[in-house]
Design a protein around this motif. Structure first.
Motif, short mmCIF file in Angstrom:
data_model
loop_
_atom_site.label_atom_id
_atom_site.label_comp_id
_atom_site.label_asym_id
_atom_site.label_seq_id
_atom_site.Cartn_x
_atom_site.Cartn_y
_atom_site.Cartn_z
N ILE A 1 0.83 -1.20 0.00
CA ILE A 1 0.00 0.00 0.00
C ILE A 1 0.87 1.25 0.00
O ILE A 1 0.64 2.18 -0.76
CB ILE A 1 -0.93 0.00 1.23
CG1 ILE A 1 -1.83 -1.25 1.20
CG2 ILE A 1 -1.77 1.27 1.29
CD1 ILE A 1 -2.60 -1.48 2.48
N LEU A 2 1.88 1.24 0.85
CA LEU A 2 2.80 2.37 1.00
C LEU A 2 4.20 1.81 1.21
O LEU A 2 4.50 1.25 2.26
CB LEU A 2 2.36 3.22 2.19
CG LEU A 2 2.99 4.59 2.39
CD1 LEU A 2 2.68 5.49 1.20
CD2 LEU A 2 2.49 5.22 3.67
N TYR A 3 5.03 1.93 0.19
CA TYR A 3 6.39 1.38 0.27
C TYR A 3 7.30 2.37 0.99
O TYR A 3 7.40 3.53 0.61
CB TYR A 3 6.94 1.09 -1.12
CG TYR A 3 8.40 0.66 -1.08
CD1 TYR A 3 8.74 -0.67 -0.79
CD2 TYR A 3 9.42 1.57 -1.30
CE1 TYR A 3 10.07 -1.06 -0.73
CE2 TYR A 3 10.75 1.18 -1.25
CZ TYR A 3 11.07 -0.14 -0.96
OH TYR A 3 12.39 -0.52 -0.89
N GLU A 4 7.96 1.89 2.05
CA GLU A 4 8.93 2.69 2.77
C GLU A 4 10.16 1.83 3.05
O GLU A 4 10.14 0.97 3.93
CB GLU A 4 8.35 3.21 4.08
CG GLU A 4 7.20 4.20 3.89
CD GLU A 4 6.64 4.73 5.20
OE1 GLU A 4 6.90 5.89 5.53
OE2 GLU A 4 5.95 3.94 5.89
N GLY A 5 11.21 2.05 2.26
CA GLY A 5 12.45 1.33 2.46
C GLY A 5 13.40 2.15 3.33
O GLY A 5 13.02 3.15 3.93
N ALA A 6 14.64 1.71 3.38
CA ALA A 6 15.63 2.42 4.19
C ALA A 6 15.92 3.81 3.64
O ALA A 6 16.06 4.78 4.38
CB ALA A 6 16.92 1.61 4.27
N TYR B 1 7.41 9.27 -5.98
CA TYR B 1 8.70 8.73 -5.54
C TYR B 1 9.43 9.71 -4.63
O TYR B 1 9.51 10.91 -4.93
CB TYR B 1 9.56 8.39 -6.75
CG TYR B 1 10.97 7.99 -6.42
CD1 TYR B 1 11.24 6.77 -5.78
CD2 TYR B 1 12.04 8.82 -6.75
CE1 TYR B 1 12.53 6.39 -5.49
CE2 TYR B 1 13.35 8.44 -6.45
CZ TYR B 1 13.59 7.23 -5.81
OH TYR B 1 14.87 6.85 -5.51
N CYS B 2 9.99 9.20 -3.53
CA CYS B 2 10.69 10.03 -2.54
C CYS B 2 12.00 9.38 -2.13
O CYS B 2 12.20 8.17 -2.32
CB CYS B 2 9.85 10.19 -1.26
SG CYS B 2 8.14 10.58 -1.53
N ILE B 3 12.88 10.17 -1.54
CA ILE B 3 14.09 9.66 -0.91
C ILE B 3 14.11 10.13 0.55
O ILE B 3 13.35 11.03 0.94
CB ILE B 3 15.37 10.12 -1.63
CG1 ILE B 3 15.50 11.64 -1.60
CG2 ILE B 3 15.40 9.59 -3.06
CD1 ILE B 3 16.84 12.15 -2.12
#
Length: 269
Positions: A74-79, A99-101
């Motif tokens: 649903i909401l991708y949050e990686g490192a 897309y975000c960093i």
């Protein structure tokens, strides 16, 4: 800046500097399937900007209610990277992602907005966009169909007695007084029900405060162009529709566009 009110999206991601974000929104609009993203006479892409904001709100709510294993879909949050599916498609029918960093500024939002990406370009950034799903508004399809067994009961004290809502009624109608406004709106509702019988696309779903409502047009000054949209929702206990409020057509379009581009003869930007 396209919007100044703080939303859930602002708590999650830094979209500043605004001129860069606004340029990204304008560029995105040029790549999408043909659609009007600004109201007539404007070029601010406000419809598209609001769409992104409220789509994130819906996804955030789905995320909070989902099992832990489903949340990354649903909401991708990686490192170092994060994104979500906007639910939009480009002219080649490729889904578009926000897309975000990682935001390195202390005590600020966790993410910095970077760009809008397709599934192909997102994959090159190391994220499988195919796993990220769109916001879900259709858990109960029957909510989208007008039930002719139900009468419509407007919330008159909200529509007529609250100044902000009353001022949405065209001025030449308001000057006739509240009794006349109530009489004209009641007559318009009855005529609109006949329009719905003739064409089911007269009814348009909108998303408001976590539930589906229906929008129906109210023609008060012109039989060809509606002046307002009445937002209604079904009370299953009493088998009636509650007419919550009258919206301007701009407000109605913003709410309806969250679900899908309205395919109706009466509501367009």
């Amino acid at each position: 800046m396209l919007t100044s009110n703080r939303h859930e999206l602002d708590n999650w991601v830094n979209r500043r500097p605004w001129h860069r974000y606004d340029a990204s929104i304008a560029s995105l609009a040029s790549t999408l399937l043909p659609e009007k993203w600004s109201y007539d006479g404007r070029a601010d892409y406000r419809i598209l900007s609001n769409y992104i904001i409220y789509t994130f709100d819906k996804l955030r709510n789905e995320y909070s209610e989902a099992p832990e294993a489903e949340r990354p879909k649903i909401l991708y949050e990686g490192a170092e990277k994060a994104c979500f599916n906007t639910g939009l498609f480009d002219k080649n029918w490729q889904p578009i992602f926000f897309y975000c960093i990682r935001n390195r500024t202390p005590d600020k939002q966790p993410w910095d907005f970077q760009s809008f990406q397709t599934a192909y370009t997102l994959n090159k950034l190391g994220i499988n966009g195919a796993e990220l799903r769109r916001a879900d508004y259709f858990s109960n399809p029957s909510d989208l169909v007008f039930d002719f067994r139900c009468a419509i009961i407007p919330q008159w004290d909200h529509i007529l007695d609250e100044e902000e809502n009353f001022r949405r009624i065209p001025e030449n109608i308001r000057t006739l007084g509240k009794d006349a406004c109530q009489y004209l709106i009641t007559g318009s509702i009855e005529r609109t029900i006949q329009r719905i019988r003739a064409n089911y696309k007269t009814v348009i779903p909108q998303w408001f405060k976590g539930r589906i409502q229906l929008l129906i047009p109210l023609y008060l000054t012109n039989g060809d162009k509606p002046d307002l949209a009445l937002a209604i929702s079904k009370n299953e206990t009493t088998m009636q529709y509650l007419g919550h409020t009258c919206l301007t057509c701009e407000m109605a379009y913003n709410n309806a566009r969250l679900i899908a581009r309205p395919e109706s003869y009466w509501l367009d930007p």
